[in-house]
Design an enzyme around this catalytic site. Structure first.
Site, PDB file in Angstrom:
ATOM      1  N   PHE A   1      18.700 130.266  82.388  1.00  0.00           N
ATOM      2  CA  PHE A   1      18.482 130.594  83.672  1.00  0.00           C
ATOM      3  C   PHE A   1      19.670 130.198  84.450  1.00  0.00           C
ATOM      4  O   PHE A   1      20.227 129.427  84.479  1.00  0.00           O
ATOM      5  CB  PHE A   1      17.401 129.541  84.046  1.00  0.00           C
TER       6      PHE A   1
ATOM      7  N   ASP B   1      15.590 122.614  78.873  1.00  0.00           N
ATOM      8  CA  ASP B   1      14.778 122.941  80.205  1.00  0.00           C
ATOM      9  C   ASP B   1      13.527 123.695  79.840  1.00  0.00           C
ATOM     10  O   ASP B   1      13.605 124.522  78.997  1.00  0.00           O
ATOM     11  CB  ASP B   1      15.676 124.126  80.894  1.00  0.00           C
TER      12      ASP B   1
ATOM     13  N   TYR C   1       5.389 124.652  88.692  1.00  0.00           N
ATOM     14  CA  TYR C   1       4.411 125.915  89.274  1.00  0.00           C
ATOM     15  C   TYR C   1       4.253 126.851  88.603  1.00  0.00           C
ATOM     16  O   TYR C   1       3.567 127.852  88.831  1.00  0.00           O
ATOM     17  CB  TYR C   1       5.158 126.010  90.684  1.00  0.00           C
ATOM     18  N   LYS C   2       4.632 126.956  87.183  1.00  0.00           N
ATOM     19  CA  LYS C   2       4.101 128.072  86.319  1.00  0.00           C
ATOM     20  C   LYS C   2       3.148 127.712  85.486  1.00  0.00           C
ATOM     21  O   LYS C   2       1.824 127.823  86.264  1.00  0.00           O
ATOM     22  CB  LYS C   2       5.484 128.170  85.401  1.00  0.00           C
TER      23      LYS C   2
ATOM     24  N   ARG D   1       8.220 141.761  82.967  1.00  0.00           N
ATOM     25  CA  ARG D   1       7.772 140.620  82.174  1.00  0.00           C
ATOM     26  C   ARG D   1       6.167 140.554  82.409  1.00  0.00           C
ATOM     27  O   ARG D   1       5.621 140.904  83.341  1.00  0.00           O
ATOM     28  CB  ARG D   1       8.325 139.198  82.725  1.00  0.00           C
TER      29      ARG D   1
HETATM   30  C1  LIG Z   1      11.613 128.345  87.192  1.00  0.00           C
HETATM   31  C2  LIG Z   1      12.772 127.865  86.578  1.00  0.00           C
HETATM   32  C3  LIG Z   1      13.637 126.776  87.161  1.00  0.00           C
HETATM   33  C4  LIG Z   1      13.047 126.555  88.540  1.00  0.00           C
HETATM   34  O1  LIG Z   1      14.132 125.656  89.141  1.00  0.00           O
HETATM   35  P1  LIG Z   1      14.033 124.852  90.735  1.00  0.00           P
HETATM   36  O2  LIG Z   1      15.085 124.332  90.846  1.00  0.00           O
HETATM   37  O3  LIG Z   1      12.526 124.105  90.548  1.00  0.00           O
HETATM   38  O4  LIG Z   1      13.758 126.367  91.561  1.00  0.00           O
HETATM   39  C5  LIG Z   1      14.438 126.306  86.510  1.00  0.00           C
HETATM   40  N1  LIG Z   1      14.877 126.665  85.258  1.00  0.00           N
HETATM   41  C6  LIG Z   1      14.107 127.662  84.604  1.00  0.00           C
HETATM   42  C7  LIG Z   1      14.649 128.025  83.124  1.00  0.00           C
HETATM   43  C8  LIG Z   1      12.962 128.142  85.271  1.00  0.00           C
HETATM   44  O5  LIG Z   1      12.291 129.069  84.398  1.00  0.00           O
END
Ligand SMILES: *Cc1c(COP(=O)(O)O)cnc(C)c1O
Length: 419
Positions: free
Chosen positions: A123, A204, A229-230, A379
């Site tokens: 990410f 992660d 939140y996912k 997706r």
């Molecule tokens: C959704 C997601 C995040 C979210 O990061 P926030 O700091 O909570 O906004 C981080 N890493 C990955 C891989 C994600 O999919």
């Protein structure tokens, strides 16, 4: 196609869980639970109770009637989902901030090793944070962050990643499940091989938590962060979690020390002594309202059980891939997720040169909500607690229709806001 989907829905052992969520629309398809999970009915009730009774009536006394314990209590629930011990997970801050805290702590422990290894499927925020962590310990963010390139934009063979671990590598930090392709690393294998070479691994788990088994304790995983939140359905902006293997907890120092991570926050001492165990990774006051709601989604995941969730997730992503092969590949869609289910998380990515405009047409004309990831990915996320096969069938019909009719041509190339 609809008939087959209805038969599969009728035989779905998790079908009843859909009723535990607020579903305002029945006609379309919500395939974006991998970005924002649906609202559990219990969370709506819990929010009312928390705001009106605990805050409205209980006022400051509510801190001693459950609020102070929330980061650890909700963390223990998430630990059960991740295969960790109850005292190995804490809820705090955002995923990005937790990643920073654990990356800096790991770099300090690993000195004089000072390089971080990641991959280009990770990410973007993780890349930004890892660079910030290197800068915070006096490293060179450009030279000390090594990025392994995916050979196909979909996967990174574990051997390719591991071959890049050198005696200078302090930390390997990658997404367990990649946000775009859904490629999933073999967690135990990578953890063990990195350890053999003297490096820690910081996972992660944002796209795995609540959908892909992680068995952190069995794997001996060192460090992890992830989002709630996912698939955990914690609500927009709900705080994230961090995991530290018990044996490492006392060896690591929170680089953002604050009163909630101090041994005695309410002693108001000017000297900082870190709390024993994982609580040292708290910094300031937890966001009680959104933190408390995370528990409702986590409880549903635990009630359904990860084995059943994973089994349905695999069956639904297989269903999507079969449908892609039969009906969408001839229309110019390419599969951008692994074919092998063991290496795939809970979404399927399709590439199409018009993916951005196709996504807009799906939402506006069919009530089908996937998401678009630049430059060319649609997706399709499945969340087994509430996704029906019928939604998948509708989505595939709509994906075909907007291309055959060229309906997407009515939409602009660029869009603003959340996609
Ligand atoms: C959704 C997601 C995040 C979210 O990061 P926030 O700091 O909570 O906004 C981080 N890493 C990955 C891989 C994600 O999919």
């Amino acid at each position: 196609m609809r008939d087959e989907a209805r038969r599969l829905d009728a035989a779905d052992p998790l079908a009843a869980f859909r009723g535990r969520f607020v579903v305002a629309e029945e006609a379309g398809a919500y395939l974006d639970g991998n970005s924002l999970g649906r609202l559990p009915r219990a969370a709506a009730a819990r929010a009312r109770e928390l705001v009106e009774r605990e805050w409205g009536e209980g006022l400051i006394g509510s801190w001693n009637r459950g609020w102070l314990d929330l980061p650890a209590r909700v963390g223990a629930g998430i630990a059960a989902v991740l295969g960790a011990a109850p005292d190995e997970v804490l809820v705090a801050d955002s995923t990005s901030v937790n990643l920073f805290k654990l990356a800096v702590a790991a770099l300090r422990r690993q000195a004089p090793r000072r390089r971080i290894l990641t991959d280009d499927l990770n990410f973007p925020s993780d890349h930004h944070v890892l660079r910030s962590a290197l800068a915070a310990v006096g490293g060179d963010p450009s030279a000390d962050l090594e990025v392994v390139r995916s050979p196909d934009g979909v996967t990174v063979p574990p051997d390719l990643l591991l071959a890049a671990v050198t005696p200078e590598t302090a930390l390997v930090s990658v997404s367990h499940t990649a946000f775009k392709s859904a490629y999933t690393y073999p967690l135990a294998e990578v953890t063990a091989a990195a350890r053999d070479r003297g490096a820690l691994v910081l996972w992660d788990l944002s796209h795995s938590a609540g959908s892909v088994p992680t068995d952190l304790r069995a794997a001996g995983a060192d460090l992890a962060v992830g989002c709630t939140y996912k698939y955990l359905c914690g609500g927009p902006g709900s705080p994230a979690f961090l995991y530290v293997r018990r044996e490492l907890q006392e060896e690591l120092e929170n680089p953002v020390g604050g009163w909630f991570g101090a041994a005695e926050p309410f002693a108001f001492s000017l000297d900082y002594t870190p709390a024993p165990g994982l609580r040292r990774f708290l910094t300031g006051t937890p966001p009680v309202v959104s933190l408390a709601l995370v528990e409702c989604g986590v409880d549903l995941v635990r009630e359904a059980g990860l084995p059943a969730i994973r089994a349905k997730s695999v069956a639904q992503t297989e269903y999507l891939i079969r449908g892609w092969e039969a009906r969408l590949a001839p229309l110019g869609y390419a599969l951008a997720s692994p074919r092998e289910s063991a290496r795939r998380g809970s979404h399927v990515s399709l590439r199409h040169p018009e993916a951005g405009r196709i996504t807009q047409a799906l939402i506006a004309e069919h009530g089908v909500i996937p998401d678009f990831r630049a430059p060319d990915c649609v997706r399709l996320g499945v969340c087994p607690l509430y996704t029906r096969y019928e939604e998948l069938a509708r989505a595939q019909e709509a994906l075909a229709e907007v291309v055959v009719s060229r309906a997407y041509e009515a939409y602009p190339e660029q869009t603003a806001g959340v996609t």
